[in-house]
Motif scaffolding. Sequence first.
Motif, PDB file in Angstrom:
ATOM      1  N   TYR A  47       4.754  -1.735  -4.505  1.00  0.00           N
ATOM      2  CA  TYR A  47       3.522  -2.313  -5.032  1.00  0.00           C
ATOM      3  C   TYR A  47       3.855  -3.251  -6.168  1.00  0.00           C
ATOM      4  O   TYR A  47       4.793  -3.015  -6.928  1.00  0.00           O
ATOM      5  N   MET A  48       3.059  -4.303  -6.287  1.00  0.00           N
ATOM      6  CA  MET A  48       3.246  -5.199  -7.429  1.00  0.00           C
ATOM      7  C   MET A  48       1.897  -5.819  -7.771  1.00  0.00           C
ATOM      8  O   MET A  48       0.997  -5.886  -6.933  1.00  0.00           O
ATOM      9  N   PHE A  49       1.784  -6.249  -9.014  1.00  0.00           N
ATOM     10  CA  PHE A  49       0.572  -6.962  -9.396  1.00  0.00           C
ATOM     11  C   PHE A  49       0.588  -8.322  -8.718  1.00  0.00           C
ATOM     12  O   PHE A  49       1.645  -8.993  -8.686  1.00  0.00           O
ATOM     13  N   GLU A  56      -6.678 -10.398  -9.983  1.00  0.00           N
ATOM     14  CA  GLU A  56      -5.472  -9.573  -9.982  1.00  0.00           C
ATOM     15  C   GLU A  56      -5.743  -8.197  -9.395  1.00  0.00           C
ATOM     16  O   GLU A  56      -6.787  -7.592  -9.620  1.00  0.00           O
ATOM     17  N   ASN A  57      -4.770  -7.732  -8.644  1.00  0.00           N
ATOM     18  CA  ASN A  57      -4.874  -6.459  -7.961  1.00  0.00           C
ATOM     19  C   ASN A  57      -3.450  -5.982  -7.724  1.00  0.00           C
ATOM     20  O   ASN A  57      -2.505  -6.620  -8.187  1.00  0.00           O
ATOM     21  N   ILE A  58      -3.287  -4.851  -7.031  1.00  0.00           N
ATOM     22  CA  ILE A  58      -1.940  -4.516  -6.590  1.00  0.00           C
ATOM     23  C   ILE A  58      -1.849  -4.766  -5.088  1.00  0.00           C
ATOM     24  O   ILE A  58      -2.789  -4.495  -4.343  1.00  0.00           O
ATOM     25  N   HIS A  88       6.404   5.043  -4.874  1.00  0.00           N
ATOM     26  CA  HIS A  88       6.682   6.280  -5.598  1.00  0.00           C
ATOM     27  C   HIS A  88       6.288   7.536  -4.827  1.00  0.00           C
ATOM     28  O   HIS A  88       6.941   8.565  -4.932  1.00  0.00           O
ATOM     29  N   THR A  89       5.227   7.445  -4.064  1.00  0.00           N
ATOM     30  CA  THR A  89       4.723   8.668  -3.413  1.00  0.00           C
ATOM     31  C   THR A  89       4.433   8.476  -1.925  1.00  0.00           C
ATOM     32  O   THR A  89       4.214   9.457  -1.225  1.00  0.00           O
ATOM     33  N   GLU A  90       4.433   7.233  -1.456  1.00  0.00           N
ATOM     34  CA  GLU A  90       3.999   6.966  -0.090  1.00  0.00           C
ATOM     35  C   GLU A  90       5.169   6.701   0.845  1.00  0.00           C
ATOM     36  O   GLU A  90       6.133   6.039   0.463  1.00  0.00           O
ATOM     37  N   GLY A  91       5.053   7.176   2.087  1.00  0.00           N
ATOM     38  CA  GLY A  91       5.966   6.767   3.131  1.00  0.00           C
ATOM     39  C   GLY A  91       5.661   5.340   3.552  1.00  0.00           C
ATOM     40  O   GLY A  91       4.663   4.746   3.131  1.00  0.00           O
ATOM     41  N   PRO A 120       9.933   7.867   0.143  1.00  0.00           N
ATOM     42  CA  PRO A 120      10.282   7.133  -1.074  1.00  0.00           C
ATOM     43  C   PRO A 120      11.769   7.266  -1.397  1.00  0.00           C
ATOM     44  O   PRO A 120      12.335   8.358  -1.315  1.00  0.00           O
ATOM     45  N   GLY A 121      12.392   6.153  -1.703  1.00  0.00           N
ATOM     46  CA  GLY A 121      13.805   6.160  -2.076  1.00  0.00           C
ATOM     47  C   GLY A 121      14.748   6.050  -0.896  1.00  0.00           C
ATOM     48  O   GLY A 121      15.939   5.812  -1.078  1.00  0.00           O
ATOM     49  N   GLN A 145      -1.849   0.657   5.273  1.00  0.00           N
ATOM     50  CA  GLN A 145      -0.914  -0.148   4.491  1.00  0.00           C
ATOM     51  C   GLN A 145      -0.905  -1.618   4.918  1.00  0.00           C
ATOM     52  O   GLN A 145      -0.451  -2.459   4.151  1.00  0.00           O
ATOM     53  N   HIS A 185      -6.661   3.058  -0.905  1.00  0.00           N
ATOM     54  CA  HIS A 185      -6.816   4.506  -1.035  1.00  0.00           C
ATOM     55  C   HIS A 185      -8.297   4.878  -1.108  1.00  0.00           C
ATOM     56  O   HIS A 185      -8.744   5.823  -0.473  1.00  0.00           O
TER      57      HIS A 185
END
Lengths: 587, 587
Positions: A47-49, A56-58, A88-91, A120-121, A145, A185
């Motif tokens: 995600y990014m701004f 502005e949003n993500i 961080h938390t999402e597949g 994540p990761g 997504q 979400h």
Amino acid sequence: MAKVADKPFFPKPFLVFFVLSIIFGFGITLSEAGFPKIRHYKWEVEYMFWSPDCVENIVMGINGQFPGPTIRANAGDMVVVELTNKLHTEGVVIHWHGILQRGTPWADGTASISQCAINPGETFTYRFVVDKAGTYFYHGHLGMQRSAGLYGSLIVDPQEGTSEPFHYDEEINLLLSDWWHQSVHKQEVGLSSKPMRWIGEPQSILINGRGQFDCSIAAKYKNGLKQCELSGKEQCAPFILHVHPKKIYRIRIASTTALASLNFAIGNHKLLVVEADGNYVQPFSTSDIDIYSGESYSVLITTDQNPSENYWVSIGVRARLPKTPPGLTVLNYLPNSVSKLPISPPPETPDWEDFDRSKNFTFRIFAAMGSPKPPVRYNRRLFLLNTQNRINGFMKWAINNVSLALPPTPYLAAMKFRLSTAFNQNPPPETFPIDYDINNPPRNPETATGNGVYKFNMGETVDVILQNANMLNANTSEIHPWHLHGHDFWVLGYGEGKFSAAEDGRKLNLKNPPLRNTVVIFPYGWTAIRFVADNPGVWAFHCHIEPHLHMGMGVIFAEGVHKVGMIPPNAMACGSTAMIKNYPRKP
Amino acid sequence: MAKVADKPFFPKPFLVFFVLSIIFGFGITLSEAGFPKIRHYKWEVEYMFWSPDCVENIVMGINGQFPGPTIRANAGDMVVVELTNKLHTEGVVIHWHGILQRGTPWADGTASISQCAINPGETFTYRFVVDKAGTYFYHGHLGMQRSAGLYGSLIVDPQEGTSEPFHYDEEINLLLSDWWHQSVHKQEVGLSSKPMRWIGEPQSILINGRGQFDCSIAAKYKNGLKQCELSGKEQCAPFILHVHPKKIYRIRIASTTALASLNFAIGNHKLLVVEADGNYVQPFSTSDIDIYSGESYSVLITTDQNPSENYWVSIGVRARLPKTPPGLTVLNYLPNSVSKLPISPPPETPDWEDFDRSKNFTFRIFAAMGSPKPPVRYNRRLFLLNTQNRINGFMKWAINNVSLALPPTPYLAAMKFRLSTAFNQNPPPETFPIDYDINNPPRNPETATGNGVYKFNMGETVDVILQNANMLNANTSEIHPWHLHGHDFWVLGYGEGKFSAAEDGRKLNLKNPPLRNTVVIFPYGWTAIRFVADNPGVWAFHCHIEPHLHMGMGVIFAEGVHKVGMIPPNAMACGSTAMIKNYPRKP
């Protein structure tokens, strides 16, 4: 750095030649010789701004870009995307829309179907051959997504040394999308709430990720919206189509909208349609095209208009009462300044409910001469009734009264390893009651979720009759663009009302039906498609409107899963597949 | 239905008795006899619309409740929570804060540490014994899911047939939290952006998930805020403390705030502190308590005030410049109407930067008589310097100049199965340069991420000196509440400036140091703790301010991993652990 390297790769037939090249010092590189290459990308999703429409949003970006980087390859090349999930938390998964994935069904990028979501990761490497030139795109295929901004273009040129069956001087690539200010979400919670809260119409239409909310670059011609004040460097500054006079341009247009059916027009310029969904069509000229979510087209334009002027490009909403201003940009005849406004107003988008006009456009699409023809007979025919339903007050969409609820274990591995508890082993119904009244709301709107699979014999010719019907409210029936994974299909015909095998079945077009991967059903109508079940794997077939899929509007097809090769272990590290003993896993 | 059943369960010693009971027909149930039970819960985690502070938002709820259901058990009981992830794209875990997880380190509920996150659609069963009476809570431990509302209370009563070492008539349970209107996804993006965007102060303080934004229930006494108009049935209506006159109430107070340090007071009533973090303390009386994130207290109050009046309960922000109005509710002396406003204004929260007052409270906490005493000597002593740092312009927190970045493969399984590539095998530094100037910003603020582990020998007595320091800006140093998983620790002392082994080391309290699982470090100060590394597993030790942990403020401890039993296969279906061959997995 999106693209790591373009390495040649060596299918066996070329190896001999390769060795000979070295021995005899041919002095040419393989790529010069038109050999397939490996197109290698390393991507990070996060995600990014971002301000897609000046608000502005993500957004879900790739390597800091929105939309994600464009993949460009030649037919026959292998695309390798090492995708690292930096959420961080999402597949996350990515589907390569329109790519057939022959021999690599685990790379289709559909969570719960072809693979486990990438945690994540973690990194998952997609490897697949792009076997056919055309205009494609890629997008997320988990939750909503795609709506969150996870998409980009995938352009396949003909094999080096060969050429397209039409001439053009330059090309311009446009990826269209729609954008909401509410987070996906929240959208997901709304759709799953009782009463359902609909996502509403998008705030903006984006052209290559760029739109303008609450202002217009054509305010001079529009009431109500103020003129956008943009320097051109903003993330939301319009993507300008720079052209030289007296040339032919190929404009590639793909739509990855979550919801909107769009219409594309360029002031003063005719569009010559030459490609649809990666397949050549019999060229025809039109003032504008309709494009539904999941579709792509190439149109040729000739820059033969007054070269001292610029012209509008206008993209408006069709098939739903539009509450979103058209997406606008400029066809800029160089060396004119971009800021020189066109002298006429932007082309008007046709009336949203003029379905006759939409049909007129759609019915003009036929396969180009020399295209593969469909088998003349089908082995199996499914009738799939599209209805809006309820489950205990929750709003759903259902096919033959089954609302698809994807299981946590992906089908592909579940079927290959015969994990019989991973999903319902009974296939869903192949038809619907003969007396079903498609012109009225369902008499009993209650439905149930299901996750069964339509299994085909390898090589079987399958017909699907997509049957539209009335929604829950009287006198409403909506457009649905249906997208099939793993196959192109022939569009054999469209019709009004309920499909009649006796009458309509005899009128199907077996002569020059277009090959596509996405097709629309019109309100209260039917659409007939045919494909050959010859691609071992498990394939989603679903409405490409993302919230509709989220509400169950899809089915699962499978064929030849016993022929599927070695599924990468990290495509199956979830659900029951993670519990398979003795699968060759490397520590 | 949160709670499925309270079934007795049968540790071996009781089995004989159980069989005898049946044979001789003792005619009593096991639970009547004070035997441990299984407390069985079936939970589903999902986002839902909710108005925690009268402003609608989405929260992470359990079984449709926010906060999640309260778990209530007796010491020695086994708690079983079958947790199903009903989120669409996010993993989830739940940490049982304060529960030691002896013999069940895989049930500690820390993503990347004790287990893989539970994927959407999947179920993980947490099974653990609650071995000590006390006031606990549970919360998400992945990304910032605690901030998203994933928390609830966990209350352990003494084993049946035994009693607390203090008397009370009734009890009231309060779980405190802080609440932002911005989504946690946006918060996470902001924290990971360059420049970093801080989350700011919370919009509201919640008492049992209830707060009031932009209005006050004590507006009569406050300037600026309008009176809340609430019927009492709203999701944001205050949680009223109903009491009868002339009784003793135990008020359990736990703080699961993401950020805020709180102060709790009740108008006209003294608080007798009797418990901290599930450990009895030497009772002392106070007008108010400070409570940091991760802490819990029990206080006794006597309802001996004018019974015709009601009294304010006020919870305000300390240790940071407060921009959040106090959380308020009413101590309602029955049969008075709740709507009868107290005659005096709510207790004023002490000045946020009066750290002397905070220290005065904290330093009064000692272990109750008869509590376990610490070993008199330590085997190993770590000095952990807390600093704010940067990595290429990204803002981080670091411990001894290492900013924790959790790996995708959980440590517990990675260590048990010696997956040496899963994390850095070199432990992080055990101390920091002796000449580090804690009173000024770091001279070189650049740091690096790391994921190494501090490994202890089984049974080793470990001292940790938490050393606070100046932040990146001059003259700033913040409070950090540090929480240790898998252990209680003795708080041996606090001090100003840099810890001196020679001087401060001799003054540590080995007589009656309180046992806790969370302890604060004051600005520019140090805190010394001691624990025995006798619980096989891998345990996080971290700042309980969620955005600080997110920015790297934590370390990983491990001991006796070779003694860890059979990790449930579905706790290790991610990262390298998913690739272990021949692990006994069931298809």
